[in-house]
Write an enzyme that holds these catalytic residues in place. Structure first.
Site, PDB file in Angstrom:
ATOM      1  N   GLU A  36       0.803  -1.225   0.000  1.00  0.00           N
ATOM      2  CA  GLU A  36       0.000   0.000   0.000  1.00  0.00           C
ATOM      3  C   GLU A  36       0.835   1.274   0.000  1.00  0.00           C
ATOM      4  O   GLU A  36       0.307   2.364  -0.231  1.00  0.00           O
ATOM      5  CB  GLU A  36      -0.936  -0.005   1.210  1.00  0.00           C
ATOM      6  N   GLU A  84       6.942 -21.659   8.423  1.00  0.00           N
ATOM      7  CA  GLU A  84       7.329 -20.723   9.486  1.00  0.00           C
ATOM      8  C   GLU A  84       8.368 -21.314  10.433  1.00  0.00           C
ATOM      9  O   GLU A  84       9.017 -20.592  11.186  1.00  0.00           O
ATOM     10  CB  GLU A  84       6.103 -20.284  10.278  1.00  0.00           C
TER      11      GLU A  84
END
Length: 303
Positions: free
Chosen positions: A83, A114
């Site tokens: 963004e 992860e």
């Protein structure tokens, strides 16, 4: 079994019968618990401010914002990085999101990714992270191996390291230059850190990156004058921003934007100083893109 010391893994004491609630009550409970996210970020404000202040010199030298996370935390890093370009015209190559499991993990779970500490270090190495970069490690648990590996490599590269975690006393917070604790406690749905822990991370990342962009001159007053007008909605917003900042009518604002190649900031300087696009651009360049500095120094740094 030994209790997990991480508060995000605890069972919320207030809602043992969550599954029995009527829908209106269920929605109210879930929404109300999100208030804890705001409280946690407010408590972390001094730590976030310190991270902003330390990040600015590196970014002013051309450094990058690099995000590293897994699961929800990784996706929030991707969102924040993505963004920055339409909102502040931040170059895409200077916002680098790293997520455990790669781009596929944005839309689906990549099992075990992860837990791979070496992969985190390898991804940071492949991104070429260096001394002018700011590496933000995000992990609700504060123990995610992928993120810890990324931070290992970031420290070795000389990057500024920022850690965002929702649990106190965790390895992530101990491993970084700028620890940011968002102590949100147990979730209403136990262990589901996409709830208020994730909300707090989103707020903290928004706050950090927006503050950085304001200090880098991407905002004039409280106007997003570096917005990139890539669609009709944003083109209309650009015109309104120029009108608001300068008091010019719509036709004048539209003409200035056309001459400036769509740059709101340049159009504002053009109209307020009565100069052409080339002169406005030169004055902005002389003041590192800060419209406020140009307008307060009416010579624009020119002889």
């Amino acid at each position: 079994m030994t209790p997990d010391p991480r508060r995000t893994e605890g069972v919320h004491p207030d809602h043992p019968d969550l599954d029995r609630l009527a829908v209106p009550d269920l929605v109210r409970v879930l929404a109300d618990d999100q208030r804890g996210a705001v409280t946690a970020v407010q408590a972390a404000a001094p730590a976030i401010a310190r991270a902003v202040e330390l990040a600015l010199p590196r970014l002013e030298r051309g450094g990058r914002l690099v995000y590293a996370g897994a699961g929800t935390s990784g996706r929030l890093g991707v969102l924040d990085a993505t963004e920055l370009t339409p909102t502040f015209s931040w170059p895409t190559e200077r916002a680098v999101p790293l997520i455990a499991g790669g781009s596929r993990a944005i839309r689906e779970a990549v099992e075990g990714a992860e837990d791979d500490r070496a992969a985190g270090a390898a991804d940071v190495g492949a991104a070429g992270v260096g001394p002018d970069d700011v590496l933000i490690g995000i992990a609700a648990s504060g123990t995610t191996p992928y993120v810890l590996g990324a931070l290992d490599a970031g420290r070795l590269s000389g990057a500024l390291t920022v850690g965002v975690s929702n649990n106190p006393g965790t390895p992530l917070l101990a491993a970084v230059d700028c620890p940011v604790l968002l102590d949100t406690g147990p979730e209403v749905i136990s262990g589901s850190t996409r709830l208020k822990a994730g909300t707090a991370q989103k707020i903290a990342l928004n706050t950090f990156s927006s503050a950085v962009m304001v200090r880098l001159g991407k905002v004039y007053g409280n106007l997003m004058v570096d917005v990139r007008a890539t669609n009709a909605k944003l083109e209309g917003r650009a015109v309104r921003l120029v009108c608001h900042a300068t008091g010019a009518d719509e036709a004048s604002a539209t003409a200035a934007l056309a001459q400036s190649g769509g740059s709101v900031k340049t159009a504002v300087v053009m109209l307020l100083l009565g100069v052409g696009a080339a002169a406005a651009t030169a004055r902005l360049d002389a003041h590192r893109g800060h419209a406020r500095a140009v307008l307060e120094d009416r010579t624009g740094g020119q002889p």
